[in-house]
Design a protein around this motif. Structure first.
Motif, PDB file in Angstrom:
ATOM      1  N   ASP A   1      51.924  27.524 124.367  1.00 62.93           N
ATOM      2  CA  ASP A   1      52.947  26.844 123.556  1.00 62.93           C
ATOM      3  C   ASP A   1      52.432  25.726 122.649  1.00 62.93           C
ATOM      4  N   ALA A   2      51.108  25.635 122.472  1.00 57.89           N
ATOM      5  CA  ALA A   2      50.565  24.644 121.528  1.00 57.89           C
ATOM      6  C   ALA A   2      50.742  25.184 120.103  1.00 57.89           C
ATOM      7  N   ARG A   3      50.303  24.399 119.122  1.00 54.09           N
ATOM      8  CA  ARG A   3      50.499  24.820 117.725  1.00 54.09           C
ATOM      9  C   ARG A   3      49.901  26.185 117.413  1.00 54.09           C
ATOM     10  N   SER A   4      48.908  26.567 118.179  1.00 55.81           N
ATOM     11  CA  SER A   4      48.280  27.885 118.002  1.00 55.81           C
ATOM     12  C   SER A   4      49.288  29.011 118.238  1.00 55.81           C
ATOM     13  N   LEU A   5      50.459  28.670 118.827  1.00 56.63           N
ATOM     14  CA  LEU A   5      51.508  29.683 118.983  1.00 56.63           C
ATOM     15  C   LEU A   5      51.950  30.220 117.613  1.00 56.63           C
ATOM     16  N   ARG A   6      51.875  29.360 116.587  1.00 54.15           N
ATOM     17  CA  ARG A   6      52.238  29.854 115.238  1.00 54.15           C
ATOM     18  C   ARG A   6      51.367  31.054 114.870  1.00 54.15           C
ATOM     19  N   ALA A   7      50.060  30.908 115.086  1.00 55.00           N
ATOM     20  CA  ALA A   7      49.132  31.996 114.720  1.00 55.00           C
ATOM     21  C   ALA A   7      49.369  33.214 115.609  1.00 55.00           C
ATOM     22  N   LEU A   8      49.567  32.981 116.901  1.00 59.87           N
ATOM     23  CA  LEU A   8      49.798  34.086 117.842  1.00 59.87           C
ATOM     24  C   LEU A   8      51.089  34.832 117.476  1.00 59.87           C
ATOM     25  N   TRP A   9      52.110  34.083 117.179  1.00 63.11           N
ATOM     26  CA  TRP A   9      53.404  34.661 116.785  1.00 63.11           C
ATOM     27  C   TRP A   9      53.234  35.496 115.510  1.00 63.11           C
ATOM     28  N   ALA A  10      52.495  34.965 114.522  1.00 65.09           N
ATOM     29  CA  ALA A  10      52.262  35.709 113.270  1.00 65.09           C
ATOM     30  C   ALA A  10      51.459  36.978 113.551  1.00 65.09           C
ATOM     31  N   LEU A  11      50.446  36.892 114.390  1.00 64.01           N
ATOM     32  CA  LEU A  11      49.640  38.084 114.712  1.00 64.01           C
ATOM     33  C   LEU A  11      50.508  39.163 115.346  1.00 64.01           C
ATOM     34  N   GLU A  12      51.432  38.744 116.205  1.00 60.87           N
ATOM     35  CA  GLU A  12      52.327  39.707 116.864  1.00 60.87           C
ATOM     36  C   GLU A  12      53.353  40.274 115.881  1.00 60.87           C
ATOM     37  N   GLU A  13      53.965  39.426 115.066  1.00 61.04           N
ATOM     38  CA  GLU A  13      54.944  39.926 114.088  1.00 61.04           C
ATOM     39  C   GLU A  13      54.291  40.951 113.170  1.00 61.04           C
TER      40      GLU A  13
ATOM     41  N   ALA B   1      51.675  42.754 113.791  1.00 64.39           N
ATOM     42  CA  ALA B   1      51.095  43.859 114.574  1.00 64.39           C
ATOM     43  C   ALA B   1      49.590  44.063 114.322  1.00 64.39           C
ATOM     44  N   PHE B   2      48.848  42.960 114.330  1.00 66.96           N
ATOM     45  CA  PHE B   2      47.388  43.049 114.210  1.00 66.96           C
ATOM     46  C   PHE B   2      46.753  43.357 115.569  1.00 66.96           C
ATOM     47  N   ASP B   3      45.533  43.932 115.501  1.00 67.65           N
ATOM     48  CA  ASP B   3      44.685  43.982 116.697  1.00 67.65           C
ATOM     49  C   ASP B   3      43.863  42.704 116.682  1.00 67.65           C
ATOM     50  N   TYR B   4      43.817  42.006 117.775  1.00 59.04           N
ATOM     51  CA  TYR B   4      43.058  40.751 117.792  1.00 59.04           C
ATOM     52  C   TYR B   4      42.613  40.467 119.214  1.00 59.04           C
ATOM     53  N   GLU B   5      41.620  39.584 119.281  1.00 59.52           N
ATOM     54  CA  GLU B   5      41.180  39.125 120.605  1.00 59.52           C
ATOM     55  C   GLU B   5      41.812  37.759 120.836  1.00 59.52           C
ATOM     56  N   LEU B   6      42.231  37.512 122.064  1.00 60.39           N
ATOM     57  CA  LEU B   6      42.900  36.241 122.378  1.00 60.39           C
ATOM     58  C   LEU B   6      42.219  35.573 123.553  1.00 60.39           C
ATOM     59  N   GLU B   7      41.935  34.289 123.402  1.00 60.25           N
ATOM     60  CA  GLU B   7      41.487  33.519 124.574  1.00 60.25           C
ATOM     61  C   GLU B   7      42.493  32.409 124.810  1.00 60.25           C
ATOM     62  N   VAL B   8      43.161  32.459 125.949  1.00 61.65           N
ATOM     63  CA  VAL B   8      44.120  31.412 126.308  1.00 61.65           C
ATOM     64  C   VAL B   8      43.386  30.441 127.232  1.00 61.65           C
ATOM     65  N   MET B   9      43.391  29.173 126.846  1.00 60.17           N
ATOM     66  CA  MET B   9      42.589  28.168 127.567  1.00 60.17           C
ATOM     67  C   MET B   9      43.491  27.137 128.230  1.00 60.17           C
ATOM     68  N   PRO B  10      42.971  26.455 129.234  1.00 53.84           N
ATOM     69  CA  PRO B  10      43.743  25.337 129.803  1.00 53.84           C
ATOM     70  C   PRO B  10      43.783  24.188 128.795  1.00 53.84           C
ATOM     71  N   PHE B  11      44.808  23.345 128.899  1.00 53.24           N
ATOM     72  CA  PHE B  11      44.991  22.238 127.947  1.00 53.24           C
ATOM     73  C   PHE B  11      44.681  20.906 128.621  1.00 53.24           C
ATOM     74  N   PRO B  12      43.921  20.017 127.977  1.00 49.85           N
ATOM     75  CA  PRO B  12      43.312  20.125 126.661  1.00 49.85           C
ATOM     76  C   PRO B  12      41.944  20.822 126.749  1.00 49.85           C
ATOM     77  N   PRO B  13      41.706  21.764 125.851  1.00 47.84           N
ATOM     78  CA  PRO B  13      40.499  22.589 125.972  1.00 47.84           C
ATOM     79  C   PRO B  13      39.209  21.804 125.777  1.00 47.84           C
ATOM     80  N   ARG B  14      39.270  20.678 125.045  1.00 47.69           N
ATOM     81  CA  ARG B  14      38.004  19.942 124.824  1.00 47.69           C
ATOM     82  C   ARG B  14      37.447  19.387 126.130  1.00 47.69           C
ATOM     83  N   PHE B  15      38.313  19.226 127.156  1.00 48.93           N
ATOM     84  CA  PHE B  15      37.824  18.801 128.477  1.00 48.93           C
ATOM     85  C   PHE B  15      37.739  19.972 129.446  1.00 48.93           C
ATOM     86  N   LEU B  16      38.680  20.916 129.317  1.00 52.19           N
ATOM     87  CA  LEU B  16      38.838  21.915 130.385  1.00 52.19           C
ATOM     88  C   LEU B  16      38.224  23.286 130.100  1.00 52.19           C
TER      89      LEU B  16
END
Ligand SMILES: N[C@@H](CCC(=O)N[C@@H](CS)C(=O)NCC(=O)O)C(=O)O
Length: 208
Positions: free
Chosen positions: A8-20, A22-37
């Motif tokens: 649900d971070a801002r990257s959801l915009r890109a994920l939502w667009a990729l789904e709308e 219908a692109f093939d893409y690779e996704l890595e979902v990370m724990p938040f905040p990723p710069r530490f985790l």
């Protein structure tokens, strides 16, 4: 294409667009905040923020920019507006409005009420909450008599501004939305593309 994302971070915009779209893409979902985790994430994206997106030689860190890139690069104009369309200027305005006007005060509200709670700064946070609600005026009036923001169809302008409304909802501000803005957000959340994005981020959630 690869997208680095947090739930649900801002990257959801890109994920939502990729789904709308219908692109093939690779996704890595990370724990938040990723710069530490997420070990090594700053070697991938020195900012440490999400989204981060790669496609060919494109290296992108701006969520609305990624949506715009997908429309233009892959000619997905069913989700965008062409330059010769009468509403092209309005379309670009909503795209920029989404962050320059809407998420900007939300970020300050989040910072001063949740991330760095402190009595002296709480008033600053509250001020930015009111500022955000005042800045919703243009969107609320547009969606009062339009299903979507531009060109009488769903576009990435709805993804960009819809995410700002969604962030406001997760910050507990949505109860103060005008009914027309609230209803518009519910319409966006009912879309199949939005639901697929929600499902996919859960499916690939990092193990805790
Ligand atoms: N300009 C970026 C902002 C990215 C951003 O600030 N993302 C937040 C999540 S919504 C983040 O990664 N925060 C974690 C951090 O700053 O470490 C965009 O809109 O895509």
């Amino acid at each position: 294409m690869k997208l680095w994302h947090c739930h649900d971070a801002r990257s959801l915009r890109a994920l939502w667009a990729l789904e709308e779209m219908a692109f093939d893409y690779e996704l890595e979902v990370m724990p938040f905040p990723p710069r530490f985790l997420r070990e090594g994430y700053k070697d991938i994206n020195p900012l440490g923020t999400v989204p981060y997106f790669e496609d060919g030689t494109a290296r992108m860190t701006e969520s609305t920019g990624i949506c715009h890139y997908l429309v233009e690069k892959y000619q997905k104009y069913e989700f965008g507006v062409k330059v010769d369309h009468p509403e092209y200027g309005n379309y670009l305005n909503w795209l920029y409005h989404s962050d320059a006007t809407l998420t900007f005060p939300q970020t300050l509200y989040l910072r001063y009420t949740r991330l760095e709670p402190d009595e002296t700064k709480a008033a600053v946070g509250e001020d930015y909450r009111k500022w955000y609600l005042a800045r919703l005026r243009m969107l609320s009036s547009r969606v009062a008599d339009h299903e979507f923001l531009v060109a009488d169809k769903f576009t990435i302008a709805d993804i960009a501004c819809g995410y700002a409304l969604l962030l406001g909802e997760s910050l507990g501000i949505a109860e103060d939305y005008k009914p027309e803005a609230y209803d518009y957000l519910q319409r966006l959340k009912a879309r199949d593309g939005f639901r697929r994005a929600q499902d996919v981020q859960v499916k690939y959630a990092p193990s805790t």
